[in-house]
Motif scaffolding. Structure first.
Motif: not given
Lengths: 350, 350
Positions: B110-133
């Motif tokens: 299972g790959f980790v998607g740029t958003y809505n993917g699993p991660t150990h970091e807050a908030p527990g899923h990845t957050l994508g490019g509608y963001s500054q950084r």
């Protein structure tokens, strides 16, 4: 010349004895006295016009083994007395790209089937192997190199054999590949034997626990009862190739999800009612494919026959006299045959 | 570090400004200040949880172009100030067979998607490019070699571009091949540009007469209005390959029958409601296939970006400030965009 045959005058009529004409062999023709003819599901579908478009009288049969009894003046490859085979094709345009590549089954101008195909001869369509004799252009005649006592069991190779052999070869089944065969009937039992002989790890899928041992005896390394979800789940994402020989409508997703990345599910049967629409995400997530395959070309059919002769492969058959053909159809519809009926054409003279 | 982003707190909520955390770059990380982010249909489906499984808050966006503003100690391939891209993937297992072959999009774990993917970091899923950084492992960072004034139009290459490039390459589209692209939207317009640039005879299929000239302007050698049966029939059995970018349920038989022998119809969109079940006989009679394809791996995405830079290919875009994202979604659903919205991420500071 007039010969004896068995055929039907209409979709709702049983098969009965009839007399048909065969042409005198032309310069490129081979005249074959038929010894045996396998009984294919297509015979039944065509006789009963279940696919539509059947021309009557209809004489089915395209798994033909016989002896050469005459050859035309320009025939170099065959001699009187030789054992030969005729499969599903008796002609094609011979000049389109597919014919040029030896893939006559995909002839762009339409191949001529061994029965119900277009011809200028009476009655205007071809008549098949439920008959004493057939006359065929030498390009469509195949050499049989199996021993004499196996000839009846060779007949089904001409359709069931090549229909499974061709996709197994085209998709490069062999050592190191994990291959599934779905449905252990006329086609499937040949698929198991062939995939095994090609050196693949061969897994048979069957709906019935009762066929588990039979499938192993055919050469399956493993047998999966497809109604057992745990057995199916244990193989998810692991198959390189699955050959699905089941023509009845069924859930294809059960098999696509067993394929690994870049795996292919090949269908060789046309269902009367459509399969449930396959899940597109199962295809996308692992670049899987669903494909179709149609019998095989003449060169490949000869290659298959030689491969089978070398490996000692024939069909498992039950021999019948032509008079039992209706009973055989009924049993075939109930999958009550291991695994192919073959007509002893000498019964036509009775 | 806390940065500005735009996202949704629930499936039935509009997107709104929110503050999110990004990790400090680790030894292998690249920190990217985002310049532009393309707007993909997947963003909308995910934000509204139309596929289910969306984790909130949801910050979409996986067509990202930005500038490197920091690199970890062990990052050798990227330097501060470089222009880079992030596509649909930000991580994968790196040791399964697919990852080993550079096909991280098919990662067996299972790959980790740029958003809505699993991660150990807050908030527990990845957050994508509608963001500054964004901060991403250097293995998933791509080099952008297009000129500065094209960077906004490069963003859609990271998903729409690679999603069409990968199957065109995998199925060996190039000179001498006749290739169809179905649907002239975000994906399809890239498919036309790429197939044309690869040297294939490129035919665009569209449902609307009004898009005929537009499709030619994109590089189509010919345009077929799929609602015109005569136009469709004239191309039967002639395509080597058709890439179908339409995710809405539609009749696949209209396209399979246009394929020549051994041709493949590739689907890249998952329909909300299943397509009508495809006709199996159309597959069998010419050994055709229906397959799926998912985005592309990192190496292939870099290859695509370099190919596009060399050929001068970018997407046709309409730039928007993030504040107009809901309006953009509404218009995108009506196919009222030529052909991709791209967010100017500098608008996040407004």
């Amino acid at each position: 010349m007039t010969i004896k045959a068995y055929g039907a005058y209409a979709a709702d009529k049983p098969l009965e004895p009839l007399a048909i004409e065969r042409r005198q062999p032309g310069p490129h023709d081979v005249q074959i006295d038929i010894l045996f003819c396998g009984v294919c599901h297509s015979d039944l579908h065509t006789v009963r016009s279940e696919w539509g478009g059947t021309l009557y009288p209809c004489v089915p049969g395209h798994e033909i083994v016989g002896r050469v009894t005459a050859v035309g003046a320009d025939v170099a490859g065959f001699a009187v007395g030789e054992t030969v085979g005729i499969g599903c094709l008796v002609d094609s345009c011979q000049h389109c790209p597919s014919c040029a590549e030896g893939l006559e089954q995909y002839c762009e101008n339409g191949f001529v089937g061994t029965y119900n195909g277009p011809t200028h001869e009476a009655p205007g369509h071809t008549l098949g192997g439920y008959s004493q004799r057939i006359v065929v252009d030498d390009k469509f005649v195949l050499k049989i190199r199996h021993p004499e006592d196996q000839l009846a069991a060779v007949a089904p190779l001409l359709c069931a054999g090549i229909t499974t052999y061709s996709p197994l070869r085209h998709w490069k089944v062999g050592p190191g590949k994990k291959v599934g065969i779905v449905g252990i009937g006329g086609l499937g039992h040949m698929g198991v034997k062939l995939a095994h002989a090609m050196g693949a790890r061969t897994i048979a899928f069957t709906t019935s626990e009762s066929k588990r041992e039979d499938a192993k005896a055919l050469g399956a390394d493993e047998v999966i009862v497809s109604r057992n979800p745990d057995e199916m789940a244990a193989h998810e994402g692991s198959f390189d190739f699955i050959l699905d020989t089941v023509a009845a409508s069924h859930d294809l997703n059960a098999y696509t999800k067993l394929l690994r990345r870049d795996g292919t599910l090949v269908l060789v049967g046309v269902p009367e009612h459509p399969h449930p629409s396959p899940d597109v995400s199962a295809l996308i997530m692992k670049r899987r494919a669903i494909a179709g395959s149609l019998i095989g070309g003449i060169a490949e059919t000869q290659e298959m026959l030689d491969f089978c002769a070398e490996k000692g492969i024939v069909a498992d058959i039950e021999m019948i006299p032509i008079q039992k053909i209706d009973e055989a159809y009924d049993r075939m519809q109930k999958s009550d045959v291991k695994y192919r009926f073959v007509i002893d054409n000498s019964s036509l003279v009775e």
